[in-house]
Design an enzyme around this catalytic site. Structure first.
Site, PDB file in Angstrom:
ATOM      1  N   LYS A 140       0.890  -1.194  -0.223  1.00  0.00           N
ATOM      2  CA  LYS A 140      -0.081  -0.046   0.009  1.00  0.00           C
ATOM      3  C   LYS A 140       0.805   1.196   0.011  1.00  0.00           C
ATOM      4  O   LYS A 140       1.569   1.559   0.855  1.00  0.00           O
ATOM      5  CB  LYS A 140      -0.733   0.042   1.260  1.00  0.00           C
ATOM      6  CG  LYS A 140      -2.065   0.762   1.167  1.00  0.00           C
ATOM      7  CD  LYS A 140      -2.054   2.341   0.952  1.00  0.00           C
ATOM      8  CE  LYS A 140      -1.651   2.769   2.210  1.00  0.00           C
ATOM      9  NZ  LYS A 140      -1.286   4.223   2.055  1.00  0.00           N
ATOM     10  N   GLY A 179      -4.054   4.277  -1.390  1.00  0.00           N
ATOM     11  CA  GLY A 179      -5.286   4.689  -0.930  1.00  0.00           C
ATOM     12  C   GLY A 179      -4.777   5.400   0.593  1.00  0.00           C
ATOM     13  O   GLY A 179      -3.625   5.060   1.143  1.00  0.00           O
ATOM     14  N   GLY A 190      -4.569   5.877   4.800  1.00  0.00           N
ATOM     15  CA  GLY A 190      -4.162   4.811   5.724  1.00  0.00           C
ATOM     16  C   GLY A 190      -5.270   4.155   6.686  1.00  0.00           C
ATOM     17  O   GLY A 190      -5.347   2.905   6.379  1.00  0.00           O
ATOM     18  N   GLY A 231      -5.087   1.071   4.157  1.00  0.00           N
ATOM     19  CA  GLY A 231      -3.966   0.640   5.024  1.00  0.00           C
ATOM     20  C   GLY A 231      -4.705   0.013   5.971  1.00  0.00           C
ATOM     21  O   GLY A 231      -4.213  -1.461   6.192  1.00  0.00           O
ATOM     22  N   GLU A 289       9.504   1.066  11.055  1.00  0.00           N
ATOM     23  CA  GLU A 289      10.380   1.979  10.806  1.00  0.00           C
ATOM     24  C   GLU A 289       9.734   3.575  10.962  1.00  0.00           C
ATOM     25  O   GLU A 289       9.012   3.910   9.999  1.00  0.00           O
ATOM     26  CB  GLU A 289      10.905   2.203   9.254  1.00  0.00           C
ATOM     27  CG  GLU A 289      11.601   0.557   9.195  1.00  0.00           C
ATOM     28  CD  GLU A 289      12.842   0.483   9.849  1.00  0.00           C
ATOM     29  OE1 GLU A 289      13.633   1.392  10.338  1.00  0.00           O
ATOM     30  OE2 GLU A 289      13.429  -0.583   9.707  1.00  0.00           O
ATOM     31  N   CYS A 320      13.880  10.861   7.377  1.00  0.00           N
ATOM     32  CA  CYS A 320      13.672  10.305   8.747  1.00  0.00           C
ATOM     33  C   CYS A 320      14.789  10.383   9.748  1.00  0.00           C
ATOM     34  O   CYS A 320      14.878  10.688  10.756  1.00  0.00           O
ATOM     35  CB  CYS A 320      13.064   9.062   8.810  1.00  0.00           C
ATOM     36  SG  CYS A 320      14.135   7.856   7.737  1.00  0.00           S
ATOM     37  N   GLU A 375       9.212  15.945  15.742  1.00  0.00           N
ATOM     38  CA  GLU A 375       9.830  15.716  14.359  1.00  0.00           C
ATOM     39  C   GLU A 375       8.988  17.009  13.525  1.00  0.00           C
ATOM     40  O   GLU A 375       7.696  16.927  13.422  1.00  0.00           O
ATOM     41  CB  GLU A 375       9.421  14.317  13.906  1.00  0.00           C
ATOM     42  CG  GLU A 375      10.054  14.189  12.322  1.00  0.00           C
ATOM     43  CD  GLU A 375       9.707  12.722  11.798  1.00  0.00           C
ATOM     44  OE1 GLU A 375       8.614  12.369  12.205  1.00  0.00           O
ATOM     45  OE2 GLU A 375      10.736  12.120  11.397  1.00  0.00           O
TER      46      GLU A 375
HETATM   47  P1  NAD Z   1       2.312   8.492   7.619  1.00  0.00           P
HETATM   48  O1  NAD Z   1       2.247   7.768   8.794  1.00  0.00           O
HETATM   49  O2  NAD Z   1       1.207   9.566   7.669  1.00  0.00           O
HETATM   50  O3  NAD Z   1       2.049   7.509   6.422  1.00  0.00           O
HETATM   51  C1  NAD Z   1       2.878   6.387   5.968  1.00  0.00           C
HETATM   52  C2  NAD Z   1       1.857   5.550   5.569  1.00  0.00           C
HETATM   53  O4  NAD Z   1       1.042   4.929   6.315  1.00  0.00           O
HETATM   54  C3  NAD Z   1       1.092   5.824   4.274  1.00  0.00           C
HETATM   55  O5  NAD Z   1       1.093   4.913   3.209  1.00  0.00           O
HETATM   56  C4  NAD Z   1      -0.051   6.038   4.890  1.00  0.00           C
HETATM   57  O6  NAD Z   1      -1.255   6.033   4.068  1.00  0.00           O
HETATM   58  C5  NAD Z   1      -0.062   4.959   5.662  1.00  0.00           C
HETATM   59  N1  NAD Z   1      -1.157   5.041   6.917  1.00  0.00           N
HETATM   60  C6  NAD Z   1      -1.534   6.263   7.704  1.00  0.00           C
HETATM   61  N2  NAD Z   1      -2.370   6.010   8.645  1.00  0.00           N
HETATM   62  C7  NAD Z   1      -2.431   4.580   8.742  1.00  0.00           C
HETATM   63  C8  NAD Z   1      -3.162   3.485   9.338  1.00  0.00           C
HETATM   64  N3  NAD Z   1      -4.047   3.899  10.335  1.00  0.00           N
HETATM   65  N4  NAD Z   1      -3.447   2.178   8.953  1.00  0.00           N
HETATM   66  C9  NAD Z   1      -2.485   1.738   7.870  1.00  0.00           C
HETATM   67  N5  NAD Z   1      -1.785   2.821   7.098  1.00  0.00           N
HETATM   68  C10 NAD Z   1      -1.805   3.984   7.594  1.00  0.00           C
HETATM   69  O7  NAD Z   1       3.726   8.984   7.184  1.00  0.00           O
HETATM   70  P2  NAD Z   1       4.194  10.138   6.148  1.00  0.00           P
HETATM   71  O8  NAD Z   1       3.599  11.296   6.320  1.00  0.00           O
HETATM   72  O9  NAD Z   1       3.858   9.324   4.622  1.00  0.00           O
HETATM   73  O10 NAD Z   1       5.798  10.103   6.156  1.00  0.00           O
HETATM   74  C11 NAD Z   1       6.564  10.633   7.021  1.00  0.00           C
HETATM   75  C12 NAD Z   1       6.701   9.909   8.192  1.00  0.00           C
HETATM   76  O11 NAD Z   1       7.614   8.661   7.832  1.00  0.00           O
HETATM   77  C13 NAD Z   1       7.786  10.840   9.220  1.00  0.00           C
HETATM   78  O12 NAD Z   1       7.562  10.656  10.551  1.00  0.00           O
HETATM   79  C14 NAD Z   1       9.145   9.919   8.927  1.00  0.00           C
HETATM   80  O13 NAD Z   1      10.121  10.133   9.949  1.00  0.00           O
HETATM   81  C15 NAD Z   1       8.622   8.597   8.903  1.00  0.00           C
HETATM   82  N6  NAD Z   1      10.011   7.873   8.039  1.00  0.00           N
HETATM   83  C16 NAD Z   1      10.449   6.753   8.628  1.00  0.00           C
HETATM   84  C17 NAD Z   1      11.519   6.076   7.903  1.00  0.00           C
HETATM   85  C18 NAD Z   1      12.373   4.962   8.755  1.00  0.00           C
HETATM   86  O14 NAD Z   1      12.887   4.356   8.061  1.00  0.00           O
HETATM   87  N7  NAD Z   1      12.486   5.214   9.789  1.00  0.00           N
HETATM   88  C19 NAD Z   1      11.903   6.429   6.590  1.00  0.00           C
HETATM   89  C20 NAD Z   1      10.899   7.391   5.929  1.00  0.00           C
HETATM   90  C21 NAD Z   1       9.879   8.084   6.630  1.00  0.00           C
END
Ligand code: NAD
Length: 478
Positions: free
Chosen positions: A176, A207, A209, A213, A251, A285, A385
């Site tokens: 996803k 789609g 989350g 998700g 992650e 990140c 963050e």
């Molecule tokens: P986000 O958590 O909003 O979304 C990430 C993904 O999760 C998206 O595909 C989203 O649709 C999905 N999602 C959101 N809520 C969900 C739920 N309840 N159930 C299932 N799926 C769900 O994050 P973002 O804004 O896309 O990315 C930024 C964040 O990602 C930052 O906090 C960053 O630090 C983190 N990040 C971490 C790493 C790492 O390797 N540690 C790498 C890159 C980004």
């Protein structure tokens, strides 16, 4: 604008080795970071589409799991070639949807995932998947159908870092991809098909989350989840997975610190900190967003940092000269500007930048590279963050105090230590509570284990450690 969208291909889902119509009726608009205009539309996958994709992955599982590791490694090698052959297309697409400067898109957004894929292939080729323990033959077996969920900031890397080791392990995957920057995942799906990955080994949906998700997270046939994204979403996914007794790799976010010891070359450390913190407009990140320097040298650190930031003039990501692009989305822009205003309200001092758009960049999602001085470790801007080009400079009174500050957030993803004495730097690096620590500017590895501790998550990606996340040991008692 509407006419322009109709000209664009509306992306659907990739299930069972082909692009298919979905049941989902809602379309998600994808915006160009530099202009704010609609780039394309994507159909949001409904729960019934997730069902179809998981069934396809389930059907493909027995044959792929039984495919000899050498053949799986060969398929990953062909996939690598396929991605490499379309590297420029990936880079341009990522620059448009995420806003990464094109040169960084080529070297990092596309270069890193290619390296991750190659290391995964090589790690698989050299891994022992069985061993004798006492009277048992211990076999490392694929865990099954994997649900992978990825963010938008490094849309190729985050996907490859999950899908490649899962496939290497003999698992099949439903991805996803992020709804904010989904276009990369569709190009990737095309390359997977061309590389001869069996139909159903990789399925791609997009789609929101909470809809697509969560349908994937809770699907009864999903055996393992691998998530990269915010700590907020990771917590929710872990709760859902916990009630299902389903393993998860998380992650998550970070608030990493660059610790400069009193014997370090401060100018080099401060320059590194700025380039690192502002890479991909701070939407990384592992960004080292706190520069922790000896209190007596704060002025010097601010001067070097501001001079370095001044070279990062926000510009068009498709321009070869640009080193700082826009943020990825309107909501990101609001979020980052909000944190800059909050920092000022909290009493931090602007060394450079601010919440207003950079001169001449009122369109698109541009923000000024911003550095704060007089930052207290407990301020919100030093704890949360921000995910934008915002650096906090904080003074310390010695190694122990520096470590207390660096370890003083709920996160533990990355860090850096600078000292003219490598042994001293290493000793401090060992005391940082983080999954990855740069010592005197050591380069990011796409081969060594990557991941976090505490609220930055658990589990590891890359190389052998990444593959092990998708294997489960079985003891055959002989
Ligand atoms: P986000 O958590 O909003 O979304 C990430 C993904 O999760 C998206 O595909 C989203 O649709 C999905 N999602 C959101 N809520 C969900 C739920 N309840 N159930 C299932 N799926 C769900 O994050 P973002 O804004 O896309 O990315 C930024 C964040 O990602 C930052 O906090 C960053 O630090 C983190 N990040 C971490 C790493 C790492 O390797 N540690 C790498 C890159 C980004």
């Amino acid at each position: 604008m509407a006419a322009r969208v109709e000209d664009q291909h509306v992306r659907r889902g990739y299930i069972g080795g082909e692009f298919v119509e979905l049941d989902g009726q809602r379309r998600i608009q994808v915006f160009e970071a530099a202009s704010g205009e609609v780039l394309a539309e994507v159909t949001e996958a409904a729960a019934t589409d997730v069902e179809r994709a998981v069934q396809a992955a389930q059907r493909a599982l027995p044959a792929w799991a039984a495919t000899p590791p050498a053949e799986r490694a060969a398929a990953l090698g062909r996939w690598h070639q396929g991605i490499e052959g379309r590297a420029e297309e990936f880079a341009t697409s990522i620059s448009r949807e995420v806003g990464t400067p094109i040169r960084h898109s080529r070297s990092i957004q596309v270069g890193n995932p290619l390296a991750i894929l190659a290391h995964t292939r090589d790690a698989l080729a050299s891994m022992a998947l069985t061993e004798q323990v006492g009277n048992c033959l211990v076999a490392l077996e694929p865990v099954g159908v994997v649900g992978a969920i990825t963010p938008w900031n490094y849309p190729l890397q985050q996907v490859v870092a999950k899908v490649a080791p899962a496939l290497a392990a003999g698992c099949t995957v439903v991805l996803k991809a992020s709804e904010v920057a989904p276009l990369t995942a569709f190009i990737l799906a095309e390359t997977a098909g061309i590389a001869g990955l069996p139909p159903g080994a990789l399925n791609v949906l997009v789609g929101r989350g909470e809809l697509t998700g969560e349908a994937l997270v809770t699907h009864p046939l999903v055996d393992k989840l691998s998530f990269t994204g915010s700590t907020r979403a990771g917590r929710r996914i872990a709760e859902l997975a916990g009630s299902l007794v389903r393993p998860v790799t998380l992650e998550l976010g970070g608030k990493s610190a660059s610790v400069v010891l009193d014997d370090a070359d401060l100018a080099t450390a401060a320059k590194f900190a700025v380039y690192n913190a502002f890479l991909n407009s701070g939407q990384t990140c592992t960004a080292l967003t706190r520069l922790v320097v000896p209190r007596a040298r704060i002025g010097e650190a601010e001067e070097v940092a501001a001079a370095t930031a001044a070279k990062l003039v926000p510009g068009d990501p498709l321009d070869e000269a640009t080193r700082l692009g826009p943020l990825a989305s309107e909501s990101q822009l609001e979020r980052v500007r909000g944190y800059i205003r909050l920092g000022i309200e909290e009493g931090a001092r602007l060394v450079c930048g601010g919440a207003e758009p950079p001169a001449g960049r009122e369109r698109g999602y541009f923000v000024q590279p911003t550095i704060f001085g007089d930052v207290a470790p407990g301020m919100t801007i030093a704890q949360e963050e921000i995910f934008g080009p915002v650096l906090c400079i904080i003074g310390h009174d010695g190694d122990d105090h520096a470590l207390e500050i660096a370890n003083g957030t709920p996160y533990g993803l990355a860090g850096a230590v600078w000292s003219s004495d490598q042994q001293r730097a290493l000793a401090v690096a060992r005391r940082l509570r983080a999954g990855t620590v740069e010592v005197n500017g050591g380069a990011f590895s796409t081969e060594a284990p990557f991941g976090g501790v505490r609220q930055s998550g658990y589990g590891r990606e890359f190389g052998r450690y990444g593959i092990e996340e998708f294997l489960t040991p079985k003891s055959l008692q002989l």
